[in-house]
Design an enzyme around this catalytic site. Structure first.
Site: not given
Ligand SMILES: [Zn+2]
Length: 338
Positions: A34, A105, A125, A129, A166, A183, A243
């Site tokens: 979507a 992925v 979704d 990932t 991040c 969903c 980070c």
């Molecule tokens: Zn961070």
């Protein structure tokens, strides 16, 4: 050639110079549902020079309610989303490159998939990932735009590596496995992902033309409850494992699962990282005596024990009508092998 883009080059912040920058840019879109169908369509129409669309799924009738690039014909042809998106969008803009990639992925391939991108767009979704995208964004210093939508709500934020907070500054990675809404259980009304995706697209265009006006807040809205909010983010978290401390847990495969329940499908995906490409011809020979076999260029459908499994060339499979990950893995191992 700029006649096509005249309505957006008129906008001062874009102009002819900005349009040239878009034409020389590459955007990688992870997930083409979507959110992704709206993002892909908008980026291609805006003249982004190369749009890579990565998605692991094929199209089903219940996708058509909100996934604007697809039609009934795509469902009948059993087309993967990435292929159908590429075909539809190449007919929209032949000046640019649209590349559909049928792939899951994961930590073994994401770097390769996004390394030439100037921006990464989140059309996924699931949190796992997203954390992976966050890691690769930090490693390769590529900005990304998070988007999520479910039920009647949507959310988006823009991540500029080592400049803005991040994704893991905001959400601790350890919670990623917690079962959230899907969903399937919560539903989704099309406006929620479409608005989210439109905001994500605007962010991507700003990043690509080098605008100063990038969104630095978390935007959160509810189309049914009439709520639109901007949450000010309080800078980067120095304790952030990603980070702040440089631990890229998801990219290093530390938090990787081999099976995943697919959002809204009552299906389980089985991943086979590192597997060699499967020959559907050989597999058909092997499985014909065990059950019903049917395949095309992109996917292999197998029915046995009253169970349906879809297999892709990279060895990945989707076991349907179950949420039992252990069973799905066993079913896969039994027929496809490891
Ligand atoms: Zn961070």
């Amino acid at each position: 050639m700029f006649e096509r883009y005249s309505r957006q080059t008129v906008i001062t912040e874009i102009g002819i110079e900005g349009q040239k920058k878009l034409g020389n840019s590459c955007a990688a879109l992870i997930g083409c549902g979507a959110l992704g169908t709206v993002i892909a369509s908008a980026l291609v129409r805006a003249g982004v020079g190369k749009v890579k669309i990565v998605d692991r799924d094929f199209i089903e009738f219940h996708n058509l309610q909100r996934q604007i690039l697809f039609d009934e014909n795509d469902v009948r042809q059993n087309l993967p989303k990435a292929i159908a998106a590429e075909r539809h969008l190449m007919a929209v803009n032949s000046d640019i490159i649209v590349q559909g990639i049928v792939s899951d992925v994961n930590y073994t391939n994401i770097e390769n998939l996004v390394k030439d991108a100037n921006v990464i767009l989140d059309g996924t979704d699931n949190l796992e990932t997203r954390f992976l995208i966050n890691d690769v964004s930090l490693k390769l210093k590529i900005p990304w735009v998070y988007g999520g939508a479910i039920d009647t709500v949507g959310m988006t934020m823009t991540i500029i590596p080592y400049e803005t907070p991040c994704f893991r500054c905001i959400i601790p990675g350890e919670v990623y496995g917690a079962k959230g809404l899907t969903c399937e259980t919560a539903g989704v009304i099309s406006s929620a992902p479409w608005i989210t995706a439109s905001l994500q697209t605007a962010e991507a265009l700003k990043i690509l033309v080098g605008s100063e006006k990038i969104n630095r807040d978390l935007i959160d809205f509810d189309v049914w409850g009439n709520r639109f909010k901007r949450l000010k983010l309080s800078g980067r978290n120095s304790d952030c494992p990603a980070c702040g401390q440089g631990r890229l847990d998801f990219l290093d495969g530390r938090f990787t699962t081999r099976t995943t329940q697919l959002c809204g499908q009552n299906s389980v995906q089985v991943l086979a990282p590192g597997r060699q490409e499967i020959s559907f011809e050989n597999l058909a020979e092997r499985l014909r005596s065990a059950g019903k076999v049917e395949y095309n260029e992109f996917m292999f459908r197998f029915l046995a024990d009253s169970r349906e499994m879809i297999i892709f060339r990279d060895g990945r499979a989707i076991v349907k009508d179950t949420d039992d990950e252990v069973y799905a893995k066993a079913f896969y191992t039994k027929y496809v092998g490891t």
